[in-house]
Design an enzyme around this catalytic site. Sequence first.
Site, mmCIF file in Angstrom:
data_model
loop_
_atom_site.group_PDB
_atom_site.id
_atom_site.type_symbol
_atom_site.label_atom_id
_atom_site.label_comp_id
_atom_site.label_asym_id
_atom_site.label_seq_id
_atom_site.Cartn_x
_atom_site.Cartn_y
_atom_site.Cartn_z
ATOM 1 N N GLN A 1 33.890 43.069 51.279
ATOM 2 C CA GLN A 1 34.678 43.236 50.050
ATOM 3 C C GLN A 1 35.320 41.866 49.865
ATOM 4 O OE1 GLN A 1 36.585 43.074 47.309
ATOM 5 N NE2 GLN A 1 38.343 43.429 48.648
ATOM 6 N N SER B 1 36.235 32.399 55.868
ATOM 7 C CA SER B 1 36.694 31.975 54.543
ATOM 8 C C SER B 1 37.911 31.070 54.650
ATOM 9 C CB SER B 1 37.085 33.224 53.743
ATOM 10 O OG SER B 1 37.898 32.869 52.652
ATOM 11 N N GLU C 1 40.286 31.317 52.840
ATOM 12 C CA GLU C 1 41.419 32.213 52.594
ATOM 13 C C GLU C 1 42.150 32.514 53.908
ATOM 14 O OE1 GLU C 1 42.159 32.920 49.451
ATOM 15 O OE2 GLU C 1 43.695 34.431 49.766
ATOM 16 N N TYR D 1 42.487 40.633 52.362
ATOM 17 C CA TYR D 1 41.166 40.014 52.514
ATOM 18 C C TYR D 1 41.224 38.904 53.576
ATOM 19 C CZ TYR D 1 37.234 36.950 51.613
ATOM 20 O OH TYR D 1 36.124 36.151 51.775
ATOM 21 N N PHE E 1 35.750 36.678 39.622
ATOM 22 C CA PHE E 1 36.310 35.438 40.168
ATOM 23 C C PHE E 1 36.652 34.476 39.030
ATOM 24 C CE2 PHE E 1 33.636 37.372 43.381
ATOM 25 C CZ PHE E 1 34.538 37.464 44.436
ATOM 26 N N GLY F 1 45.683 34.172 35.101
ATOM 27 C CA GLY F 1 46.934 34.261 35.861
ATOM 28 C C GLY F 1 47.480 32.876 36.154
ATOM 29 N N ARG G 1 49.091 37.357 41.821
ATOM 30 C CA ARG G 1 48.918 38.121 43.065
ATOM 31 C C ARG G 1 50.258 38.308 43.761
ATOM 32 N NH1 ARG G 1 43.255 35.071 44.769
ATOM 33 N NH2 ARG G 1 42.286 35.666 42.805
HETATM 34 O O1 G4F Z 1 38.328 32.908 41.940
HETATM 35 P P1 G4F Z 1 39.354 33.545 42.776
HETATM 36 O O2 G4F Z 1 39.550 35.006 42.592
HETATM 37 O O3 G4F Z 1 39.010 33.163 44.263
HETATM 38 P P2 G4F Z 1 39.875 33.176 45.626
HETATM 39 O O4 G4F Z 1 40.978 34.131 45.572
HETATM 40 O O5 G4F Z 1 40.224 31.752 45.931
HETATM 41 O O6 G4F Z 1 38.808 33.732 46.678
HETATM 42 C C1 G4F Z 1 37.458 33.281 46.673
HETATM 43 O O7 G4F Z 1 37.303 32.195 47.553
HETATM 44 C C2 G4F Z 1 37.538 32.507 48.933
HETATM 45 C C3 G4F Z 1 37.346 31.220 49.721
HETATM 46 O O8 G4F Z 1 38.598 30.611 49.836
HETATM 47 C C4 G4F Z 1 36.570 33.579 49.362
HETATM 48 F F1 G4F Z 1 36.708 33.858 50.675
HETATM 49 C C5 G4F Z 1 36.812 34.817 48.527
HETATM 50 O O9 G4F Z 1 35.877 35.840 48.900
HETATM 51 C C6 G4F Z 1 36.576 34.449 47.077
HETATM 52 O O10 G4F Z 1 35.222 34.073 46.944
HETATM 53 O O11 G4F Z 1 40.778 32.855 42.518
HETATM 54 C C7 G4F Z 1 40.980 31.462 42.605
HETATM 55 C C8 G4F Z 1 42.357 31.114 42.086
HETATM 56 C C9 G4F Z 1 43.482 31.956 42.687
HETATM 57 O O12 G4F Z 1 44.538 31.131 43.055
HETATM 58 C C10 G4F Z 1 43.921 32.865 41.547
HETATM 59 O O13 G4F Z 1 45.301 33.235 41.576
HETATM 60 O O14 G4F Z 1 42.380 31.373 40.685
HETATM 61 C C11 G4F Z 1 43.611 31.989 40.368
HETATM 62 N N1 G4F Z 1 43.461 32.745 39.111
HETATM 63 C C12 G4F Z 1 44.128 32.480 37.962
HETATM 64 N N2 G4F Z 1 43.794 33.368 37.024
HETATM 65 C C13 G4F Z 1 42.680 33.821 38.910
HETATM 66 C C14 G4F Z 1 42.894 34.231 37.581
HETATM 67 N N3 G4F Z 1 41.813 34.477 39.726
HETATM 68 C C15 G4F Z 1 41.132 35.547 39.205
HETATM 69 N N4 G4F Z 1 40.233 36.183 40.002
HETATM 70 N N5 G4F Z 1 41.339 35.983 37.906
HETATM 71 C C16 G4F Z 1 42.207 35.347 37.053
HETATM 72 O O15 G4F Z 1 42.373 35.742 35.901
#
Ligand code: G4F
Length: 339
Positions: A99, A141, A143, A165, A204, A227, A294
């Site tokens: 997940q 990751s 993360e 996660y 993502f 966000g 978040r």
């Molecule tokens: O694209 P994200 O959801 O990726 P995140 O949380 O960095 O996690 C991804 O990378 C990890 C490797 O470090 C993996 F392990 C994990 O499985 C996944 O592939 O978010 C990236 C950033 C965050 O800081 C988030 O707060 O984008 C910011 N963000 C801003 N607006 C948003 C949004 N993220 C999402 N998903 N949706 C938004 O509207």
Amino acid sequence: MKCGTGERKKMEIELKRALITGITGQDGSYLAEHLLSSGYQVHGIVRRVATRESDDRFKRINHILDRITLHSASLENYASLYQVMTNHEFHECYHLAAQSSVPDSFSDEFTTMETNIKGTQYVLAALRDVQPECRVYFAGSSEMFGQVEEVPQREQTRFHPRSPYGISKVAGFQLARNFREAYGMHCSSGILFNHESPRRGAEFVTRKITSGVARIALGLSSELVLGNLDARRDWGHAADYVGAMTLMLQQDDPDDYVIATGEDHSVRDFCEAAFSCVDLDHSDYVQTDPRFLRPAEVNTLLGDATKARETLGWQPKHTFQDIVREMVEHDLDMWRKYQ
Ligand code: G4F
């Protein structure tokens, strides 16, 4: 059936066989293509439900379905994994299934822990019990670094995960290390920083942005709501990162490696680059909404992949601009059908 040194030697003169958990995902699909092109016989594990909703579930591997072998099994069920390992011998197993959405891990922490921790334990235990010679890759990751204590992050940087996660990935990483130390298995973990592509899920941020940009450019939408625009990530291309996974399993000794580009950008930078691909200004379209924030954020992730470069000879080929442009162009083609 146990796979000892004799059996392994016998397999070496046959085709190399690899098993991928999570083969229908972004990384699984690129990895399957990469292994096929290197002459491997590729097997994948999919949940039974996936075989019924095949159109959507298999969209990333439809083009190679006739060249791979899929087995019905579930990460939640040790017996189903045991059965696959008993009936087929593998040289390498890439455990990618998880997940993987950070926000979803806050809204459903229990499923995240079950799938990511127990699922990893089941895969490792089934391999140990049936074919301990099989080499294993665990998808760690960045993360796991969470609230980072140094920039850039290296293999030695302490983990401080900030999400269910991230915690589940630390547990999986420790499990892989323990199976290496306790049972002498060839288990390696990649600590992969964010990696993207046109096959990235829409949940993502990068894909949400490129899809949003394409819709706005085609007149299908008028705004993009996100966000935290200030979060910084080290974004690479998934096709480059699967190469690093395979290199880890060709080493004499198992080990853990940071895989990253060494360059970070903010979410705002990503928006700016994506909108400029269609000659638009992101500030005219991007809105923010606290519902996409978040409960605990990881503000900055930037990796130092020196060890992977020096030991594996790995380095990324795609630049940040390449990734953004490829994703925007893909999404323009995709959304054009709805115009
Ligand atoms: O694209 P994200 O959801 O990726 P995140 O949380 O960095 O996690 C991804 O990378 C990890 C490797 O470090 C993996 F392990 C994990 O499985 C996944 O592939 O978010 C990236 C950033 C965050 O800081 C988030 O707060 O984008 C910011 N963000 C801003 N607006 C948003 C949004 N993220 C999402 N998903 N949706 C938004 O509207």
